[in-house]
Design an enzyme around this catalytic site. Structure first.
Site, PDB file in Angstrom:
ATOM      1  N   THR A   1      39.074  -3.598   5.407  1.00 30.25           N
ATOM      2  CA  THR A   1      39.661  -2.268   5.578  1.00 30.25           C
ATOM      3  C   THR A   1      39.266  -1.375   4.413  1.00 30.25           C
ATOM      4  OG1 THR A   1      41.569  -3.194   6.723  1.00 30.25           O
ATOM      5  CG2 THR A   1      41.857  -1.004   5.718  1.00 30.25           C
TER       6      THR A   1
ATOM      7  N   ARG B   1      45.661  -5.892  19.341  1.00 28.66           N
ATOM      8  CA  ARG B   1      46.190  -6.351  18.054  1.00 28.66           C
ATOM      9  C   ARG B   1      46.208  -5.200  17.043  1.00 28.66           C
ATOM     10  NH1 ARG B   1      44.022  -6.507  12.530  1.00 28.66           N
ATOM     11  NH2 ARG B   1      45.122  -8.165  11.426  1.00 28.66           N
ATOM     12  N   VAL B   2      47.298  -5.104  16.285  1.00 28.86           N
ATOM     13  CA  VAL B   2      47.432  -4.092  15.239  1.00 28.86           C
ATOM     14  C   VAL B   2      47.717  -4.796  13.917  1.00 28.86           C
ATOM     15  CG1 VAL B   2      48.728  -2.092  14.430  1.00 28.86           C
ATOM     16  CG2 VAL B   2      48.294  -2.388  16.886  1.00 28.86           C
ATOM     17  N   GLY B   3      46.977  -4.436  12.882  1.00 29.70           N
ATOM     18  CA  GLY B   3      47.185  -5.030  11.569  1.00 29.70           C
ATOM     19  C   GLY B   3      48.069  -4.179  10.683  1.00 29.70           C
ATOM     20  N   ASP B   4      47.937  -4.374   9.386  1.00 30.29           N
ATOM     21  CA  ASP B   4      48.794  -3.653   8.440  1.00 30.29           C
ATOM     22  C   ASP B   4      48.333  -2.227   8.184  1.00 30.29           C
ATOM     23  OD1 ASP B   4      46.517  -4.889   6.975  1.00 30.29           O
ATOM     24  OD2 ASP B   4      47.392  -3.822   5.286  1.00 30.29           O
TER      25      ASP B   4
ATOM     26  N   THR C   1      43.865  -4.142   1.695  1.00 32.58           N
ATOM     27  CA  THR C   1      42.877  -4.723   2.594  1.00 32.58           C
ATOM     28  C   THR C   1      43.113  -6.223   2.600  1.00 32.58           C
ATOM     29  OG1 THR C   1      40.506  -4.982   3.082  1.00 32.58           O
ATOM     30  CG2 THR C   1      41.145  -4.936   0.772  1.00 32.58           C
ATOM     31  N   GLY C   2      42.750  -6.864   3.695  1.00 34.37           N
ATOM     32  CA  GLY C   2      42.960  -8.308   3.784  1.00 34.37           C
ATOM     33  C   GLY C   2      43.463  -8.709   5.158  1.00 34.37           C
ATOM     34  N   LEU C   3      44.192  -9.812   5.215  1.00 32.93           N
ATOM     35  CA  LEU C   3      44.740 -10.300   6.477  1.00 32.93           C
ATOM     36  C   LEU C   3      46.039  -9.562   6.758  1.00 32.93           C
ATOM     37  CD1 LEU C   3      44.573 -12.262   8.869  1.00 32.93           C
ATOM     38  CD2 LEU C   3      45.838 -13.911   7.482  1.00 32.93           C
ATOM     39  N   GLY C   4      45.988  -8.623   7.688  1.00 29.53           N
ATOM     40  CA  GLY C   4      47.122  -7.750   7.950  1.00 29.53           C
ATOM     41  C   GLY C   4      48.398  -8.479   8.287  1.00 29.53           C
TER      42      GLY C   4
END
Length: 318
Positions: free
Chosen positions: A150, A178-181, A201-204
């Site tokens: 991100t 799918r929606v992340g952070d 940024t990273g694994l939401g």
């Protein structure tokens, strides 16, 4: 004083353009939008905007957000397809009193009515990445969720206004919808002009579990320097996840306070970020977490050259 900080090397061209705006007394909202759009429009950055990595159905679904630190206005879109520059759509939504977070078809209808550019965001290069990954997963059981970076930013202008913004195509081969952070306030981003801002940024899925961006801003509000706030929030939540779940996903955050001081923390190897201030030309740094302390070093020209060569190299279907 002005400043702008962003996740990943891919942001340096964008923050360079934003720096020109900020140095001339321009608005933090305009500057950060320009910076993020630069990343969205570059097709070789396969985790943001045009050329972004598709979901498991080979569709590009984008998430983006914008926040105004003066008013605390927020705008965000999630799982939006076939529109260029989702960060601009998110910023437009931040002007609304309600309906500030729109997803999927609803976000697309809003963008259409507001006259935003429709564009097929799936490139031939992204299709090759997709088909290669399908074959790799079948042959080697490689995790499909790699390659998700991100772009997240925090910006301060000479008037003391601060903004934060994010943009991403999310996890490679993610489930449709799918929606992340990234479009979630407090998780992927947060900014308050009275204090400062942070972006992730990273694994939401893991970043959302700790509302890490808000936690960093809260720590800065309590008087912590951005670097100390980033390290405390990331290290503590990384440890918390490992204690409760046995592991923690990738997590990297950048922050800046309303004095233009900045900080960065990560729980991975190989994290890069870019920063520019009134006292500092745009620079790319690499950071490494050593026993809870994040050490930043200026990226070498060799590293920078290799970065671009790797991302723009010809791609062949396996």
């Amino acid at each position: 004083m002005w400043g702008i900080i962003a996740t990943w090397r891919m942001a340096v061209e964008g923050i360079s353009k934003a720096s020109q705006v900020l140095a001339e007394g321009g608005d933090a909202g305009d500057a950060i939008e320009i910076a993020v759009r630069e990343v969205e429009d570059f097709p070789y950055y396969k985790s943001v905007g045009y050329g972004g990595l598709p979901n498991e159905e080979m569709e590009v679904e984008l998430d983006a957000a914008f926040m105004d630190g003066d008013t605390l206005d927020i705008g965000a879109v999630a799982a939006i397809k076939d529109y260029a520059n989702p960060v601009s759509i998110a910023r437009r939504l931040s002007k609304e009193k309600v309906n500030n977070l729109l997803v999927g078809e609803g976000a697309e209808k809003f963008a259409h009515k507001e006259g935003f550019e429709r564009k097929n965001m799936l490139t031939d290069r992204a299709k090759i990445h997709y088909r290669n990954r399908v074959k790799e997963v079948q042959a080697l059981e490689i995790k499909p969720y790699s390659g998700h970076d991100t772009v997240g930013m925090v910006c301060l202008d000479t008037h003391g206004k601060m903004t934060s913004a994010t943009s991403t195509s999310g996890l490679f081969m993610k489930k449709a919808g799918r929606v992340g952070d990234s479009p979630i306030s407090g998780s992927g981003f947060y900014v308050d002009s009275k204090v400062g801002g942070a972006s992730a940024t990273g694994l939401g899925e893991d970043v959302m579990k700790g509302c890490v961006a808000y936690e960093i801003v809260r720590l800065m509000k309590d008087g912590m320097h951005p670097q100390a706030a980033c390290e405390k929030a990331v290290n503590m939540f990384d440890l918390e996840l490992k204690e409760r779940r046995g592991q923690a996903g990738d997590m990297s955050l950048v922050a800046m306070n309303n004095k233009g001081e900045w900080g960065v923390a990560t729980n991975i190897e190989g994290f890069s970020f870019a920063v520019a201030t009134a006292d500092q030309e745009p620079i790319v740094y690499l950071t490494e977490n050593k026993d809870g302390k994040c050490i930043h070093t200026v990226a070498s020209q060799e590293w920078l050259d290799n970065y671009m060569a790797t991302r723009t190299a010809p791609l062949e279907e396996k």
